[in-house]
Design an enzyme around this catalytic site. Structure first.
Site, PDB file in Angstrom:
ATOM      1  N   LYS A  65      -1.593   3.443  11.455  1.00 16.78           N
ATOM      2  CA  LYS A  65      -0.744   2.284  11.702  1.00 16.78           C
ATOM      3  C   LYS A  65       0.733   2.663  11.674  1.00 16.78           C
ATOM      4  O   LYS A  65       1.549   2.010  12.280  1.00 16.78           O
ATOM      5  CB  LYS A  65      -1.046   1.148  10.721  1.00 16.78           C
ATOM      6  CG  LYS A  65      -0.439   1.260   9.332  1.00 16.78           C
ATOM      7  CD  LYS A  65      -0.623  -0.088   8.612  1.00 16.78           C
ATOM      8  CE  LYS A  65      -0.004  -0.142   7.233  1.00 16.78           C
ATOM      9  NZ  LYS A  65      -0.690   0.681   6.232  1.00 16.78           N
ATOM     10  N   HIS A 193      -3.688   2.177  -3.543  1.00 20.74           N
ATOM     11  CA  HIS A 193      -2.459   2.439  -2.789  1.00 20.74           C
ATOM     12  C   HIS A 193      -1.304   1.992  -3.678  1.00 20.74           C
ATOM     13  O   HIS A 193      -1.265   0.838  -4.093  1.00 20.74           O
ATOM     14  CB  HIS A 193      -2.455   1.673  -1.464  1.00 20.74           C
ATOM     15  CG  HIS A 193      -1.453   2.207  -0.476  1.00 20.74           C
ATOM     16  ND1 HIS A 193      -0.112   2.313  -0.774  1.00 20.74           N
ATOM     17  CD2 HIS A 193      -1.596   2.674   0.779  1.00 20.74           C
ATOM     18  CE1 HIS A 193       0.525   2.819   0.272  1.00 20.74           C
ATOM     19  NE2 HIS A 193      -0.355   3.058   1.227  1.00 20.74           N
ATOM     20  N   GLU A 271      -4.266   8.970   2.104  1.00 18.02           N
ATOM     21  CA  GLU A 271      -4.036   8.258   3.372  1.00 18.02           C
ATOM     22  C   GLU A 271      -2.553   8.210   3.715  1.00 18.02           C
ATOM     23  O   GLU A 271      -1.970   7.133   3.844  1.00 18.02           O
ATOM     24  CB  GLU A 271      -4.576   6.824   3.256  1.00 18.02           C
ATOM     25  CG  GLU A 271      -6.046   6.715   2.884  1.00 18.02           C
ATOM     26  CD  GLU A 271      -6.434   5.325   2.370  1.00 18.02           C
ATOM     27  OE1 GLU A 271      -5.535   4.485   2.171  1.00 18.02           O
ATOM     28  OE2 GLU A 271      -7.631   5.090   2.154  1.00 18.02           O
TER      29      GLU A 271
HETATM   30  C1  LIG Z   1      -0.381   1.472   5.298  1.00 20.19           C
HETATM   31  C2  LIG Z   1      -1.473   2.113   4.566  1.00 20.19           C
HETATM   32  C3  LIG Z   1      -1.434   3.493   4.341  1.00 20.19           C
HETATM   33  C4  LIG Z   1      -0.247   4.354   4.684  1.00 20.19           C
HETATM   34  O1  LIG Z   1       0.786   4.132   3.787  1.00 20.19           O
HETATM   35  P1  LIG Z   1       2.110   5.032   3.756  1.00 20.19           P
HETATM   36  O2  LIG Z   1       2.931   4.394   2.727  1.00 20.19           O
HETATM   37  O3  LIG Z   1       2.693   4.990   5.115  1.00 20.19           O
HETATM   38  O4  LIG Z   1       1.688   6.416   3.383  1.00 20.19           O
HETATM   39  C5  LIG Z   1      -2.519   4.066   3.725  1.00 20.19           C
HETATM   40  N1  LIG Z   1      -3.583   3.335   3.349  1.00 20.19           N
HETATM   41  C6  LIG Z   1      -3.665   2.008   3.552  1.00 20.19           C
HETATM   42  C7  LIG Z   1      -4.870   1.274   3.123  1.00 20.19           C
HETATM   43  C8  LIG Z   1      -2.598   1.359   4.158  1.00 20.19           C
HETATM   44  O5  LIG Z   1      -2.658   0.034   4.328  1.00 20.19           O
END
Ligand SMILES: *Cc1c(COP(=O)(O)O)cnc(C)c1O
Length: 388
Positions: A65, A193, A271
């Site tokens: 994304k 996260h 991620e």
């Molecule tokens: C947006 C998102 C990410 C990426 O996050 P960054 O801060 O860009 O590293 C990873 N995992 C999930 C579930 C997300 O929603």
């Protein structure tokens, strides 16, 4: 005729070319009309290898994304990366570009029935969830899914808070994993996260500790968890002189904590989105008009909030605006091209005097920028993306 608003007086060449970026912009200007975003593959590669080097036990799943451009994804496919997708459309996109189903995590905790069925058909087995109703959906539509429970963790100091919307209470995590098992799904582990652009390493350390508690609790009852997903959030520097962003130091602490808390058999994944793609992007815009109001120079650029600066809204991001001119700086306003006064980028930039046709560029804008731009509000299309 190629028409960019050229000016007569060329800006003087700076003595030291800032990282070759300005030379690159000048070269690109000969071939491309602004606005454009240059994405440098060499930087994507560099960020990927930095991640691998400092977190060697952690398999990165690029969160597309942040920037789903096909060229970006293909570059990561070539590098052997895995991918984090949040919808069936994103899943099809990465599969189409060469990712294998075994290297994809479906990391949206809320999935439509259709999207779950697509995951099953495409054999994308690994996914996250954070609530019981979701488990019933999965058990019905994809009984062989491998699930990670996403827990709510502290997002302190992160620019974008994600725990406001996602994550089960850690106290419920074990119950949810057992429930998954009872429904015939395969509980694989825990995910979290810490919020995006998290410069606070404590978020990760605390989340790892809570997760390790869930692993231990599960182990006691014979449920052996195998995957620890430490999510995204890894920060980048947006400004040249920014302090407080140190990925290497964070990674070192995270690594130490992982080793101390988890069994050797546990596999770690992450991620990262912003970290892998943010530093690779340079946005190049031109001044299309100027005026003097409120005792300030106002410059109107050909890209704005509705375009590639959309991250200023959705990503709460701030950028360093740079020009190719040198000399005395004045307090200035920078605005986008649309007829909305909300489309104002900055009311207080200290920049040299600019003329129509002059360049304003921004580095480190590869993530959450073009990805969330509108397709052409008011008739202004977003910047062309050029991978080099
Ligand atoms: C947006 C998102 C990410 C990426 O996050 P960054 O801060 O860009 O590293 C990873 N995992 C999930 C579930 C997300 O929603």
């Amino acid at each position: 005729m190629k028409k960019t608003a050229q000016i007569n007086s060329k800006p003087p060449r700076p003595k030291t070319d800032r990282n070759g970026v300005e030379g690159l912009i000048r070269t690109m200007m000969r071939k491309h009309r602004t606005p454009f975003m240059v994405i440098r593959r060499c930087v994507l590669e560099k960020q990927y290898s930095r991640f691998r080097k400092y977190l060697p036990e952690v398999i990165p799943y690029y969160a597309i994304k942040a920037n789903p451009h096909p060229g970006v994804i293909k570059t990561f496919v070539k590098l052997g990366a895995s991918f984090d997708v949040a919808s069936a459309a994103e899943m099809r996109h990465v599969l189409h570009l060469g990712a294998s189903p075994g290297k994809i995590i479906f990391a949206n905790t809320i999935k439509s029935d259709e999207d779950i069925i697509t995951a099953r058909r495409r054999r994308v087995r690994l996914m996250t969830f954070d609530n019981e109703p979701e488990l019933y959906k999965l058990a019905k539509d994809y009984p062989r899914a491998h699930v990670l429970v996403r827990i709510k963790v502290t997002n302190e100091g992160s620019v974008v808070e994600l725990s406001l919307k996602f994550g089960a209470d850690p106290e419920h995590a074990f119950f949810l994993l057992r429930k998954a098992k009872a429904l015939g799904l395969t509980p694989m582990g825990v995910s979290f996260h810490v919020g995006s652009q998290s410069t606070n390493v404590e978020n990760y350390l605390q989340a790892l500790e809570i997760s390790a508690g869930i692993f231990n609790e599960a182990k006691k009852t014979g449920l052996s968890l195998r995957i620890m997903d430490i999510g995204g959030g890894f920060p980048i520097q947006h400004f040249d002189n920014e302090i407080g962003v140190n990925f290497e130091r964070m990674a070192c602490q995270i690594r130490r904590e992982m080793k101390a808390l988890f069994d050797k058999k546990v596999r770690f994944i992450a991620e990262p989105g912003r970290f892998l793609v943010g530093p690779a992007g340079i946005l190049v815009t031109q001044v299309i008009g100027r005026t003097f109001r409120n005792n300030k120079n106002y410059y109107y650029l050909n890209d704005g909030i509705y375009g590639d600066f959309s991250g200023m809204i959705f990503d709460h991001c701030r950028y360093e605006f740079k020009t190719l001119r040198r000399g005395q700086k004045y307090l200035s306003t920078l605005a986008g091209p649309t007829c909305d006064s909300f489309d104002t980028l900055s009311l207080n930039e200290e920049i040299p005097e600019l003329y129509v046709g002059d360049i304003v560029y921004v580095k480190n804008i590869g993530a959450y920028s073009c990805a969330s731009a509108t397709t052409g509000f008011n008739g202004f299309p977003p910047a062309k993306i050029i991978l080099i």
